[in-house]
Design an enzyme around this catalytic site. Structure first.
Site, PDB file in Angstrom:
ATOM      1  N   SER A  30       0.862  -1.451  -0.077  1.00  0.00           N
ATOM      2  CA  SER A  30       0.118   0.085  -0.042  1.00  0.00           C
ATOM      3  C   SER A  30       0.849   1.506  -0.115  1.00  0.00           C
ATOM      4  CB  SER A  30      -1.193   0.058   1.381  1.00  0.00           C
ATOM      5  OG  SER A  30      -1.682  -1.233   1.413  1.00  0.00           O
TER       6      SER A  30
HETATM    7  C1  LIG Z   1      -3.493  -4.464  -0.256  1.00  0.00           C
HETATM    8  S1  LIG Z   1      -2.574  -6.192  -0.026  1.00  0.00           S
HETATM    9  C2  LIG Z   1      -2.110  -6.178   1.679  1.00  0.00           C
HETATM   10  C3  LIG Z   1      -0.852  -5.184   1.821  1.00  0.00           C
HETATM   11  C4  LIG Z   1       0.253  -5.933   2.887  1.00  0.00           C
HETATM   12  N1  LIG Z   1      -0.398  -5.590   4.351  1.00  0.00           N
HETATM   13  C5  LIG Z   1       1.522  -5.138   2.561  1.00  0.00           C
HETATM   14  O1  LIG Z   1       2.155  -4.571   3.665  1.00  0.00           O
HETATM   15  O2  LIG Z   1       2.156  -5.345   1.740  1.00  0.00           O
HETATM   16  C6  LIG Z   1      -4.186  -7.062   0.269  1.00  0.00           C
HETATM   17  C7  LIG Z   1      -3.852  -8.654   0.491  1.00  0.00           C
HETATM   18  O3  LIG Z   1      -4.971  -9.341   1.042  1.00  0.00           O
HETATM   19  C8  LIG Z   1      -4.780 -10.421   0.470  1.00  0.00           C
HETATM   20  N2  LIG Z   1      -6.159 -11.220   0.851  1.00  0.00           N
HETATM   21  C9  LIG Z   1      -7.368 -11.089   0.272  1.00  0.00           C
HETATM   22  N3  LIG Z   1      -8.501 -11.874   0.525  1.00  0.00           N
HETATM   23  C10 LIG Z   1      -7.842 -12.381   1.752  1.00  0.00           C
HETATM   24  C11 LIG Z   1      -8.302 -13.395   2.647  1.00  0.00           C
HETATM   25  N4  LIG Z   1      -9.568 -13.737   2.582  1.00  0.00           N
HETATM   26  N5  LIG Z   1      -7.514 -13.495   3.774  1.00  0.00           N
HETATM   27  C12 LIG Z   1      -6.291 -13.031   3.941  1.00  0.00           C
HETATM   28  N6  LIG Z   1      -5.525 -12.152   2.919  1.00  0.00           N
HETATM   29  C13 LIG Z   1      -6.588 -11.924   1.972  1.00  0.00           C
HETATM   30  C14 LIG Z   1      -4.472 -10.445  -0.766  1.00  0.00           C
HETATM   31  O4  LIG Z   1      -3.829 -11.763  -1.137  1.00  0.00           O
HETATM   32  C15 LIG Z   1      -3.401  -9.487  -0.809  1.00  0.00           C
HETATM   33  O5  LIG Z   1      -2.142  -9.742  -0.716  1.00  0.00           O
END
Ligand SMILES: C[S@@+](CC[C@H](N)C(=O)[O-])C[C@H]1O[C@@H](n2cnc3c(N)ncnc32)[C@H](O)[C@@H]1O
Length: 320
Positions: A30
Site C-alpha cells: 500500500s
Molecule cells: C493490499 S494487499 C496487503 C498489503 C500488505 N499488508 C503489505 O504490507 O504489503 C491485500 C492482500 O490481502 C490478501 N487477501 C485477500 N483476501 C484475503 C483473505 N480472505 N484472507 C487473507 N488475505 C487475503 C491479498 O492476497 C493481498 O495480498
C-alpha cells in the site's frame, strides 16, 4: 529503491496469480501515507497482540512487529505463494512474525484474544470473527466499502458484550477480501444489444452522484450490489461524451446514463428486474434530504447477527 521510497502503492500481483491476463489487481504494497494513517488509527501498543489480515509483501507486518514486538504479531494471507514470499522476506529482514496461510475472514483463533485487528484488504461485511477474537476495549480497523464506492476506513471499538461499533473516516481504496468482491465483468458482456429497456430522461448529472465522495458513499450504503463503470466515447477520460453504466451482476439489471455535450437532460435506459437508476436517484435525494452528511457522520455496529450502518448515532440505522 525509487519505487520503494515513492509515496504510491505498488501492484505486486494480478488476477490472483492465475496468469489469465485479465489484469485485475489482487495484491499490492500500500501507499506509505495510507499505511501510516491506518497504523495511527490502529494505535498498536508495545507488547499488545496484533492480528493483520492480508500479509501481502509483509511490509506492514514488519512495521507492526517494530511497534508491538515480533512475537506479538500474527498475519494471515490467503494466497500461499504470497504468504511464503512474505514469510521468507520477514525472516530475512529480522522480523519473523507468525505468517499464517489461510482465509483471514476467519481471523486466527489460536492467537486470540488480540488487542488490535488490522485488515489491509477491504470488506463490505465485517467478519464477526474479527470482533469475537478481539479483547474488550480493543480495536478493529479495516477499509470498508460497497459495490458502488470503494470505501473509507472503519474504526471499531470492541465492547465487553462481544459487539463492536465505530465510525468511518478517510478515503482508502483497497483490494477486496477475496470472497467479498463484487463479480467483475465487462460492460459488453452485461449490456447486450438484444436486451429490452425502458427509456427516460433526467436532469441529474452523473458528476453529482459519482464524483462527490460523500454522496457516492451514501448511495453505496442505500443501494446494494450496484457497480458503476464510466465509458468515454473515444477512450479519452477528458471526452465530453460518455456513458455511465450501473450494473447488478447478480440479477443482470443495468442502467445507462448518457452525457452528451450541450445537453442538460440525460437519457437513461434501464433493463432488468431492478430499476438501478431510480434506486440511485432515490438514494441521492435521501442524502440531500438528510443534509448532505459527510461519510464521517456514518458509523457501523457489528454483532454476531451481522452489521448495521447508522447515521450520527447507533439509534438511527439506515436501510441498505
Ligand atoms: C493490499 S494487499 C496487503 C498489503 C500488505 N499488508 C503489505 O504490507 O504489503 C491485500 C492482500 O490481502 C490478501 N487477501 C485477500 N483476501 C484475503 C483473505 N480472505 N484472507 C487473507 N488475505 C487475503 C491479498 O492476497 C493481498 O495480498
Amino acid at each position: 529503491m525509487e519505487a520503494c521510497y515513492a509515496d504510491r502503492p505498488l501492484i505486486t500481483q494480478l488476477d490472483d496469480g492465475d496468469g489469465s491476463g485479465r489484469g485485475y489487481f489482487s495484491s499490492s504494497i500500500s501507499m506509505p501515507t495510507t499505511v501510516a494513517m491506518m497504523l495511527a488509527a490502529l494505535d498498536p501498543e508495545s507488547g499488545g497482540r496484533v492480528l493483520e489480515i492480508g500479509t501481502g509483501t509483509g511490509y506492514n507486518a514488519a512495521l507492526l512487529a517494530f511497534r508491538a514486538g515480533t512475537e506479538n504479531v500474527t498475519t494471515v494471507e490467503v494466497d500461499p505463494g504470497i504468504a511464503e514470499q512474505a514469510r521468507a522476506a520477514l525472516k530475512a529482514t529480522g522480523w519473523p512474525v507468525n505468517v499464517v496461510t489461510g482465509d483471514g475472514t476467519k481471523g486466527h483463533p489460536p492467537g486470540a484474544p488480540y488487542d488490535r485487528v488490522l485488515s489491509t484488504a477491504s470488506v463490505q461485511r465485517v467478519p464477526y470473527a474479527w470482533v469475537e477474537q478481539t479483547a474488550p476495549g480493543g480495536r478493529v480497523v479495516t477499509p470498508w466499502g460497497t459495490a458502488f464506492h470503494n470505501g473509507a476506513l472503519l474504526h471499531l471499538r470492541v465492547r465487553a458484550d462481544g459487539t463492536a461499533a465505530g465510525r468511518f473516516s478517510g478515503n482508502v481504496g483497497f483490494m477486496w477480501l477475496r470472497d467479498q468482491r463484487t463479480p467483475h465483468g465487462a460492460v459488453e458482456d452485461r449490456v447486450r444489444p438484444e436486451h429490452d429497456y425502458t427509456e427516460s430522461t433526467t436532469g441529474l448529472h452523473p458528476y453529482y452522484a459519482l464524483s462527490n465522495f460523500d454522496a457516492s458513499f451514501a448511495i453505496g450504503l442505500r443501494v446494494p450490489a450496484m457497480k458503476s463503470v464510466v465509458v468515454f466515447d473515444d477512450d479519452n477520460p477528458g471526452s465530453a461524451a460518455y456513458t455511465v453504466y450501473l450494473m447488478d451482476p447478480y440479477v443482470g439489471s443495468w442502467a445507462s446514463w448518457r452525457v452528451a455535450p450541450g445537453r442538460d437532460a440525460y437519457t437513461v435506459r434501464q433493463h432488468g428486474p431492478r430499476c438501478l437508476f431510480e434506486e440511485l436517484e432515490d438514494a441521492y435525494r435521501w442524502w440531500l434530504d438528510a443534509g448532505e452528511p459527510e461519510h464521517t457522520r456514518f458509523g457501523l455496529t457489528v454483532t454476531s447477527d451481522g452489521q448495521t450502518v447508522w447515521l450520527d448515532t447507533p439509534g438511527a440505522p439506515i436501510g441498505t
